[in-house]
Write a protein that holds these residues in place. Structure first.
Motif, PDB file in Angstrom:
ATOM      1  N   UNK A 323      25.106 -30.610   8.442  1.00 22.80           N
ATOM      2  CA  UNK A 323      24.954 -31.219   9.073  1.00 22.80           C
ATOM      3  C   UNK A 323      27.031 -30.488   9.578  1.00 22.80           C
ATOM      4  N   UNK A 324      27.996 -30.101   8.557  1.00 23.60           N
ATOM      5  CA  UNK A 324      29.068 -29.392   8.585  1.00 23.60           C
ATOM      6  C   UNK A 324      29.018 -28.300   9.039  1.00 23.60           C
ATOM      7  N   UNK A 325      27.747 -27.382   8.240  1.00 26.28           N
ATOM      8  CA  UNK A 325      27.588 -26.741   8.331  1.00 26.28           C
ATOM      9  C   UNK A 325      27.171 -25.869   9.573  1.00 26.28           C
ATOM     10  N   UNK A 326      26.759 -26.463  10.384  1.00 28.32           N
ATOM     11  CA  UNK A 326      25.989 -26.501  11.957  1.00 28.32           C
ATOM     12  C   UNK A 326      27.770 -26.629  12.387  1.00 28.32           C
ATOM     13  N   UNK A 327      28.512 -27.905  12.507  1.00 20.62           N
ATOM     14  CA  UNK A 327      29.772 -27.829  12.859  1.00 20.62           C
ATOM     15  C   UNK A 327      30.502 -26.797  13.059  1.00 20.62           C
ATOM     16  N   UNK A 328      30.390 -26.168  11.603  1.00 21.59           N
ATOM     17  CA  UNK A 328      31.255 -24.605  11.114  1.00 21.59           C
ATOM     18  C   UNK A 328      30.361 -23.078  12.067  1.00 21.59           C
ATOM     19  N   UNK A 329      29.177 -23.496  11.873  1.00 22.01           N
ATOM     20  CA  UNK A 329      28.438 -22.754  13.141  1.00 22.01           C
ATOM     21  C   UNK A 329      28.537 -22.333  14.337  1.00 22.01           C
ATOM     22  N   UNK A 330      28.761 -24.165  14.967  1.00 24.07           N
ATOM     23  CA  UNK A 330      28.637 -24.219  15.891  1.00 24.07           C
ATOM     24  C   UNK A 330      30.638 -23.596  16.133  1.00 24.07           C
ATOM     25  N   UNK A 331      31.196 -24.018  16.450  1.00 24.83           N
ATOM     26  CA  UNK A 331      32.616 -23.669  16.175  1.00 24.83           C
ATOM     27  C   UNK A 331      33.138 -22.686  15.983  1.00 24.83           C
ATOM     28  N   UNK A 332      32.372 -21.931  15.557  1.00 24.04           N
ATOM     29  CA  UNK A 332      32.611 -19.914  15.707  1.00 24.04           C
ATOM     30  C   UNK A 332      31.645 -19.251  16.329  1.00 24.04           C
ATOM     31  N   UNK A 333      30.552 -19.919  16.937  1.00 27.31           N
ATOM     32  CA  UNK A 333      29.583 -19.021  18.431  1.00 27.31           C
ATOM     33  C   UNK A 333      30.708 -19.497  19.116  1.00 27.31           C
TER      34      UNK A 333
END
Lengths: 373, 373
Positions: A323-333
């Protein structure tokens, strides 16, 4: 119905009426907060910390209250969140019982505690209340917004609902949406409280208090906050020195049971049961997919910050590191210069409260590299 | 106090008195079992299955009871445990309530249910009772001993206490010692039952039954039997169609909550609460280190089998796959030709009851390759 307000707390009176996302308004509500360091003339050095479920705003000692805070090793002069450089604000969540208005607070309309008449609480409401504190302190844009655990949800809601409120963001053991395992755990915690006859539909007092329900709920929480790996090393199969073992055939026998019992007993009278129900349900409801046409990544990608760090522990079973990986990916997007760190911390969800050797440099390093406003 | 005995059960009368490891004896006790296939003249084709916490001996349908069993896809003609080749025995655990003597059974000394007067139960007692069934059936040595979950513990106790009882062994989602996370979960399950006023110190009946305590305990069990990963895909954040949402502000709202509720409601009246307490505590006590001068690996290495398979799911949080790796390593140290398989099954501890595409070939392949006695 008791509130537990740290000494030296400061208060911000929320707009009245204060609208709640799921309907209704609060009147005469407030948010408790504490601050450390000095706000720069241009207000460019401000950091806001939004917390997990149970902490108050007393993240660390200060002149108004030197008692050790819940994030003491992280916050202070020369520490990872260096108060010689940063002006740090920590707020107690709306809906909590540690100075901010919540179900345990007096409803000015009746002179009685709200209890279950408190309007439905969402993470977005907690975020909006925190945003008011930021504005009231004269901060146009936070240098960094830090959210831990439930605060990781609050932070994402803040960034989405208040574009531009922060230049950068650190999301610690957070989540962009509640997933079924954590919903199931929190649902069971609420069931334990509600099944306690002393809960009485929310109408308890100190003399008739849902102690056993809260104890169960807290134990279940602590079990999921840590990790099996850590406990293997810490407790193994060590037994208690018990001379009373014969009195009760199912009494505590192993150290791990005693550890849970001690944690729970310290907690149950220090947190209001109705607030526990409201805050847990708010987490269950949280879902950034609402802001992305049903797609959580699209919701995350609507957030605009310059830099972000999402960090978690590989042993977290409650807010898994994916879920933290997802947050990172989403904020990067969304355009942020983003870093993700999955820590090899054995302490599970609570690692950010324990494993300072890892979390200190990670968070401190991110802040050190931030350019001036 | 109800026992739940499958139709077509057979019974073995245990030696009377039957000594219990931690003290005391049972008088006139019995073990329920079922069989499939035909025992060869040399009795060399026998397989014994020892079960997890809650199953009865009805692993699969047979002429005496065609109802679907709890391991139906695994057991039968042409299935992975091929009853055209093997004579298969499954026993209900001593201490359970599904035909074998346990706390819900009548104590012949009083004519009343044992309840908490049942002697302290250990996994070793369950194993000794199963060994008696093997001997009574005229089986000198099992071709294979299969144990799942708690049955994985029972199987290891059987092999240690009855050297030579099996040529080979399959340990599925088992453990050589209870570790603190699973102890904590089971301790909390027991606490939920014991806190229910209707439990009444074990003295309940159908009219006054610890229903809510059992429901909590079972939900906590089911949460830990599966995995977050599986639930993410299965339930996500899907909500119930609820037209009654306003009636109770903390009522079930998500599918995952309803799933748990349904599982729990089906279970609570089908398993005796005192038996649940006894069996859970027996698991907590289990520790092969007792047989290895405090070293669990040394305890395992005392077991002598020719071949062994230890198998588990990488997503198991209750009996983590490292525990099956440990069993494999320990049995190999004892001289067995051993294989370990950590399955990428998303279903957690319960994968062996669900993921037949993986478990069928693994277990069936091991058995296929066994040479004749």
């Amino acid at each position: 119905m008791t509130e537990f307000i740290p000494e030296g707390s400061r208060f911000h009176a929320l707009a009245s009426p204060f609208p709640m996302k799921r309907g209704g308004h609060l009147h005469g509500a407030r948010v408790a907060y504490e601050t450390w360091g000095t706000l720069a003339a241009d207000a460019g050095n401000a950091i806001l910390i939004v917390t997990g479920l149970s902490p108050d705003a007393h993240a660390a000692g200060h002149a108004g209250n030197p008692a050790t805070g819940w994030w003491e090793p992280m916050l202070g002069p020369g520490k990872p969140i260096d108060t010689d450089r940063w002006f740090v604000v920590c707020v107690n969540s709306l809906g909590s019982c540690k100075g901010s208005t919540g179900p345990a607070s007096i409803d000015p309309a009746t002179g009685q505690p709200y209890r279950l008449s408190f309007p439905e609480l969402s993470v977005e409401d907690i975020a909006n209340a925190a945003a008011e504190v930021v504005r009231a302190l004269g901060i146009g844009q936070l240098a960094c917004l830090i959210g831990n655990s439930m605060g990781g949800m609050t932070a994402l809601a803040l960034l989405l609902q208040h574009p531009g409120i922060a230049r950068t963001h650190i999301n610690v053991s957070g989540s962009a949406q509640a997933l079924p395992f954590s919903i199931a755990i929190r649902s069971l915690q609420r069931e334990a409280i509600r099944l306690d006859p002393a809960w009485n539909g929310g109408d308890y007092d100190e003399a008739h208090y849902p102690e056993s329900g809260m104890r169960m709920a807290r134990k279940l929480g602590v079990i999921t906050y840590r990790s099996a790996l850590e406990w293997d090393g810490r407790f193994g199969r060590v037994r208690l020195d018990s001379e009373h073992a014969d009195e009760d055939p199912f009494s505590l026998e192993f150290q791990v049971e005693s550890y849970l019992e001690g944690h729970a007993r310290r907690f149950v009278r220090r947190f209001d049961p109705n607030c526990y129900l409201y805050l847990g349900r708010a987490m269950d409801w949280f879902d950034l997919a609402e802001y992305g046409n049903g797609d959580v990544m699209a919701g995350l990608a609507r957030i605009r910050v310059q830099r972000a760090l999402a960090i978690g522990a590989n042993t977290d079973i409650l807010f898994p590191v994916e879920q933290q990986q997802q947050i990172a990916d989403g904020l990067a997007a969304g355009g942020a210069d983003t870093r993700f760190i999955g820590m090899d911390s054995p302490q599970g969800h609570d690692a950010f409260l324990v494993d300072y050797d890892r979390y200190g440099p990670a968070i401190g390093g991110f802040l050190e590299r931030l350019p001036p406003a």
